[in-house]
Design a protein around this motif. Structure first.
Motif, PDB file in Angstrom:
ATOM      1  N   SER A 182       0.902  -1.108   0.008  1.00 47.58           N
ATOM      2  CA  SER A 182       0.057   0.142   0.074  1.00 47.58           C
ATOM      3  C   SER A 182       0.713   1.337   0.001  1.00 47.58           C
ATOM      4  N   PRO A 183       0.644   2.179  -0.828  1.00 48.65           N
ATOM      5  CA  PRO A 183       1.446   3.421  -0.998  1.00 48.65           C
ATOM      6  C   PRO A 183       1.153   4.111   0.554  1.00 48.65           C
ATOM      7  N   SER A 184       0.490   3.760   1.408  1.00 49.97           N
ATOM      8  CA  SER A 184       0.400   4.439   2.628  1.00 49.97           C
ATOM      9  C   SER A 184       1.374   4.046   3.552  1.00 49.97           C
ATOM     10  N   LEU A 185       1.873   2.756   3.331  1.00 47.66           N
ATOM     11  CA  LEU A 185       2.944   2.182   4.078  1.00 47.66           C
ATOM     12  C   LEU A 185       4.227   2.717   4.092  1.00 47.66           C
ATOM     13  N   ARG A 186       4.107   3.513   2.861  1.00 48.75           N
ATOM     14  CA  ARG A 186       5.618   4.281   2.667  1.00 48.75           C
ATOM     15  C   ARG A 186       5.936   5.303   3.389  1.00 48.75           C
ATOM     16  N   ARG A 187       4.840   5.835   4.281  1.00 45.75           N
ATOM     17  CA  ARG A 187       4.958   6.956   5.285  1.00 45.75           C
ATOM     18  C   ARG A 187       5.796   6.369   6.386  1.00 45.75           C
ATOM     19  N   GLY A 188       5.761   4.818   6.572  1.00 46.47           N
ATOM     20  CA  GLY A 188       6.542   4.359   7.735  1.00 46.47           C
ATOM     21  C   GLY A 188       5.597   4.518   8.930  1.00 46.47           C
ATOM     22  N   ARG A 189       6.048   3.777  10.015  1.00 44.00           N
ATOM     23  CA  ARG A 189       5.318   3.751  11.399  1.00 44.00           C
ATOM     24  C   ARG A 189       6.070   4.639  12.365  1.00 44.00           C
TER      25      ARG A 189
END
Length: 207
Positions: A182-189
């Motif tokens: 998911s592109p959202s996961l590229r934001r990192g935790r």
């Protein structure tokens, strides 16, 4: 995979948007729902209900009712729609107002301003999280997503949902298939140092 350590189930939990066309045993879904009942609720009000859709016809009805016109042909949606099970957790504000009007609580005015946040939604959300974690523990994938507001009337009509029950979202459950990151996961935790404030709120450091 059932029965993994709790920390491992938490670490593995993620939103799965692509599923194999493989049925999920009914007893597994029973456990997912049974665990939801262990969520906390204010005053033990338990103002929740869960719509279980685990037949091909019922799942298809869900997508027809909840899909806005012109949507549903994209790759993301196609993978999500292969899930053989959809569970819809719903909150009931009335159950909380009724409970807190009882003698041991005494809020007979039923004034909603007494509630700092809508606990009926919060508690149902915690029940949904237990469902997501149970799915992981059972070796399954799951995804929580919202029902578009403009489709709520169609959803209620299709499944006979009473007006005092509000779906806080929907959960697909099934066996995970390989999907794109998911592109959202590229934001990192975000790290603990970014979100935990010890004793006092500390604004994030500027770059």
């Amino acid at each position: 995979m059932r029965g993994m350590e709790f920390a491992e189930a938490v670490r593995r939990r993620r939103m799965v948007r692509n599923y194999r066309e493989e049925p999920v045993p009914p007893d597994v879904i029973d456990r997912v729902l049974e665990h939801a009942l262990h969520a906390p609720s204010a005053g033990f009000s338990q103002g929740w209900a869960f719509l279980r859709l685990d037949t091909t016809d019922d799942v298809a009805r869900f997508w027809r009712a909840c899909t806005p016109p012109g949507m549903g042909a994209d790759q993301w949606s196609a993978g999500l729609r292969r899930a053989p099970v959809v569970l819809v957790p719903m909150s009931c504000k009335r159950a909380y107002l009724d409970r807190y009007a009882e003698p041991d609580k005494g809020w007979t005015d039923r004034d909603e301003s007494r509630w700092p946040v809508p606990y009926w939604d919060v508690d149902t959300g915690m029940a949904a999280l237990l469902m997501l974690l149970t799915a992981v523990d059972e070796g399954l994938g799951a995804c929580f997503f919202g029902i578009p507001p403009q489709r709520l009337d169609a959803f209620r009509s299709e499944f006979g949902v009473p007006g005092d029950h509000t779906p806080i979202g929907a959960i697909t459950i099934g066996y995970r298939a390989q999907d794109r990151r998911s592109p959202s996961l590229r934001r990192g935790r975000r790290s603990l140092t970014e979100v935990v404030h010890h004793g006092h709120w500390h604004p994030p450091a500027r770059e």
